[in-house]
Design a protein around this motif. Structure first.
Motif, short mmCIF file in Angstrom:
data_model
loop_
_atom_site.label_atom_id
_atom_site.label_comp_id
_atom_site.label_asym_id
_atom_site.label_seq_id
_atom_site.Cartn_x
_atom_site.Cartn_y
_atom_site.Cartn_z
N PRO A 1 -20.64 -49.26 55.61
CA PRO A 1 -19.77 -50.37 55.20
C PRO A 1 -18.33 -49.98 54.93
O PRO A 1 -17.40 -50.65 55.38
N VAL A 2 -18.09 -48.91 54.19
CA VAL A 2 -16.75 -48.59 53.74
C VAL A 2 -15.85 -48.13 54.89
O VAL A 2 -14.62 -48.18 54.79
N GLU A 3 -16.42 -47.70 56.02
CA GLU A 3 -15.63 -47.28 57.17
C GLU A 3 -15.46 -48.39 58.20
O GLU A 3 -14.85 -48.20 59.25
N SER A 4 -16.00 -49.56 57.91
CA SER A 4 -15.82 -50.71 58.79
C SER A 4 -14.52 -51.40 58.43
O SER A 4 -13.94 -51.16 57.37
N LYS A 5 -14.04 -52.29 59.30
CA LYS A 5 -12.78 -52.97 58.99
C LYS A 5 -12.58 -54.18 59.91
O LYS A 5 -13.23 -54.31 60.96
N ILE B 1 -14.24 -57.90 64.06
CA ILE B 1 -14.67 -56.98 63.00
C ILE B 1 -15.38 -55.80 63.63
O ILE B 1 -16.31 -55.97 64.42
N THR B 2 -14.93 -54.60 63.27
CA THR B 2 -15.56 -53.38 63.78
C THR B 2 -16.49 -52.82 62.71
O THR B 2 -16.05 -52.52 61.59
N ILE B 3 -17.76 -52.68 63.05
CA ILE B 3 -18.77 -52.15 62.13
C ILE B 3 -19.11 -50.73 62.55
O ILE B 3 -19.65 -50.50 63.63
N LYS B 4 -18.76 -49.78 61.69
CA LYS B 4 -19.09 -48.37 61.94
C LYS B 4 -20.59 -48.17 61.75
O LYS B 4 -21.17 -48.57 60.74
N THR B 5 -21.24 -47.57 62.75
CA THR B 5 -22.69 -47.36 62.68
C THR B 5 -23.02 -45.90 62.41
O THR B 5 -22.31 -44.99 62.85
N ARG C 1 -21.11 -53.49 72.01
CA ARG C 1 -21.42 -52.21 71.40
C ARG C 1 -20.60 -51.10 72.05
O ARG C 1 -20.31 -51.13 73.24
N LYS C 2 -20.23 -50.13 71.23
CA LYS C 2 -19.52 -48.96 71.72
C LYS C 2 -20.29 -47.72 71.25
O LYS C 2 -21.40 -47.83 70.75
N LEU C 3 -19.69 -46.55 71.38
CA LEU C 3 -20.43 -45.33 71.08
C LEU C 3 -20.93 -45.27 69.65
O LEU C 3 -22.08 -44.95 69.39
#
Length: 484
Positions: free
Chosen positions: A198-202, A213-217, A145-147
């Motif tokens: 979802p749309v800002e993940s990649k 895979i980076t999931i924007k929270t 996890r990150k910020l």
């Protein structure tokens, strides 16, 4: 090196292909499944391995070929070599151009289940999880996890991975990943405790052995507590995982050819990848429902990014005067609902071979150009192929679509991309070359075969069979050819 044709064994009188077609028309439930489509495991397949009860899998589909044995031009012995097993390699060795799906459609049992899943486990930070094996290769999962995001990491030991192998669907509460390894699919499913965007993940990394895979929270991540868990295996009855989408736009591209733009469910995004199809399912007034596979394409050939996610999908579909699916699609209007399945990778498509190829050749006829609308920009961006040659065959000028899009790609990649168009029924004023796919045309335009070339064919069945047969005559090896 030339492909060797299979030995032809004389069939008894009354057992020709014409007799087989008549037999199919006059018979019901030749698969002996009661009309059901089964999810066949390898253990189930092994139980049907005799002449009296003979199942064979080809390219991920399982057929009960028991009634076909006497009609098979190659005889029963060669069918027994693949009895109760995956006969794809044997089929490709002898006659990869044959349209087995058409010949054996009445014998279709279901799909071969080669999906490995991770099972249910809780993960803590920096912990690795053994979640399956392919042959002898270890698979591990982790997350950190990150910020404002979560990174999911999958590691497959000694396995080359490319971004085109990854199919990802992200919702606000879950992540679903399929890694396509030629004829084996790995499926991973995560439930997210914190809400995602979802749309800002990649996908931000896909290299040798690793997918990241980076999931924007959208919510702040709790320092202590459960963040991610790997969910249970998807049950067999939910194989297709249909989602209800909204028809956003219909665009006419050419005569009888349309692009349909679908909006995914709220807070859902996926990546548009290569070598895959998705099933459409529609309700029709005359029958309960109809479904058929179609290939999703990128909504921008010039800004194609396989690692990014989109909340809409584009499909190029030709509508016919007859046919249940065409009739149902013609009734659609903006705002209507369409059910679409998850991605289904083509079992014989080999992403590693695509990335290792020094030259790529695409042969397309009609709407068979559709998969190349994604494969072309992908290959230009992500592979090192020195040349990509596309031969496109249409009947008339009015049948051509995406002409401008491909022209712009040619301008941008002038040193690597070459496109030649052919019309079989041209007008006098048309500038395209004349002709159908033939030995003369392919011999003139294709380079002499080398083992690191990779050829893709897509179009009507007759076109695919003719093109594959000509390539065979020109000494192209079977495993260097992929037919969509």
């Amino acid at each position: 090196m030339s492909r060797k044709s299979g030995k032809v064994v004389g069939v008894r009188p009354g057992r020709s292909m014409l007799h087989w077609m008549n037999h199919c028309r006059n018979s019901s439930d030749m698969a002996k499944t009661g009309g059901k489509i089964l999810n066949v495991t390898t253990e189930m397949l092994k139980k049907h391995s005799t002449l009296d009860d003979l199942w064979i899998a080809i390219q991920g589909k399982v057929y009960n070929v028991t009634p076909y044995v006497d009609f098979h031009p190659g005889g029963a012995d060669i069918l027994l070599q693949a009895a109760g097993s995956d006969g794809t390699a044997l089929f490709n060795k002898h006659h990869p151009w044959v349209n087995f799906d058409s010949i054996l459609k009445n014998c279709f049992v279901g799909y071969l289940n080669k999906i490995f899943t991770s099972g249910e486990h809780q993960l803590t930070s920096n912990q690795f999880l053994d979640c399956g094996k392919i042959v002898e290769e270890n698979i591990k999962c982790s997350w950190c996890r990150k910020l404002d995001n979560i990174e999911l990491l999958i590691y497959i030991e000694s396995q080359k991975l490319f971004i085109g192998m990854c199919i990802v669907c992200v919702t606000s509460t879950s992540v679903h990943l399929i890694i396509h390894l030629c004829n084996v699919d790995l499926m991973f499913n995560w439930d997210l405790i914190c809400k995602a965007c979802p749309v800002e993940s990649k996908i931000n990394q896909c290299t040798d052995g690793q997918v990241r895979i980076t999931i924007k929270t959208l919510e702040s991540i709790i320092e202590n507590g459960e963040i991610v868990k790997i969910s249970k295996e998807i049950s067999n009855h939910d194989k297709y995982q249909f989602k209800i989408c909204k028809l956003d736009k219909i665009v006419k591209l050419a005569k009888d050819i349309f692009m349909f733009v679908l909006l995914l469910p709220f807070e859902t995004a996926i990546n548009v990848t290569i070598g895959c199809h998705m099933f459409w399912r529609l309700n029709d007034e005359k029958i309960n429902s109809v479904q058929r596979p179609y290939t999703p394409v990128s909504n921008s050939m010039h800004e194609f990014e396989n690692e990014s996610f989109t909340c809409s999908l584009c499909f190029i579909i030709k509508l016919y005067d007859n046919g249940e699916m065409s009739s149902a699609i013609k009734q659609l209007k903006q705002g209507d609902q369409v059910e679409i399945s998850r991605h289904f990778p083509s079992n014989t498509f080999d992403p590693v071979k695509l990335h290792n190829a020094s030259k790529l050749i695409f042969l397309a006829a009609g709407t068979g150009l559709t998969p190349f609308c994604t494969l072309t920009p992908y290959s230009l961006k992500y592979t090192t192929a020195s040349e990509i040659l596309i031969l496109i065959f249409n009947e008339r000028k009015c049948d051509i679509f995406f002409e401008e899009e491909f022209r712009l790609l040619c301008d941008r990649y002038a040193k690597r991309l070459k496109i030649v168009r052919f019309l079989s029924k041209p007008e006098k004023s048309d500038l395209e070359q004349r002709g159908r796919v033939s030995n003369e045309i392919l011999q003139e335009h294709l380079p002499k075969f080398q083992t690191d070339y990779y050829t893709f064919i897509c179009g009507p069945n007759g076109f695919c069979q003719a093109a594959a047969k000509i390539l065979d005559q020109l000494n192209w090896e079977a495993d260097s050819i992929h037919i969509f």
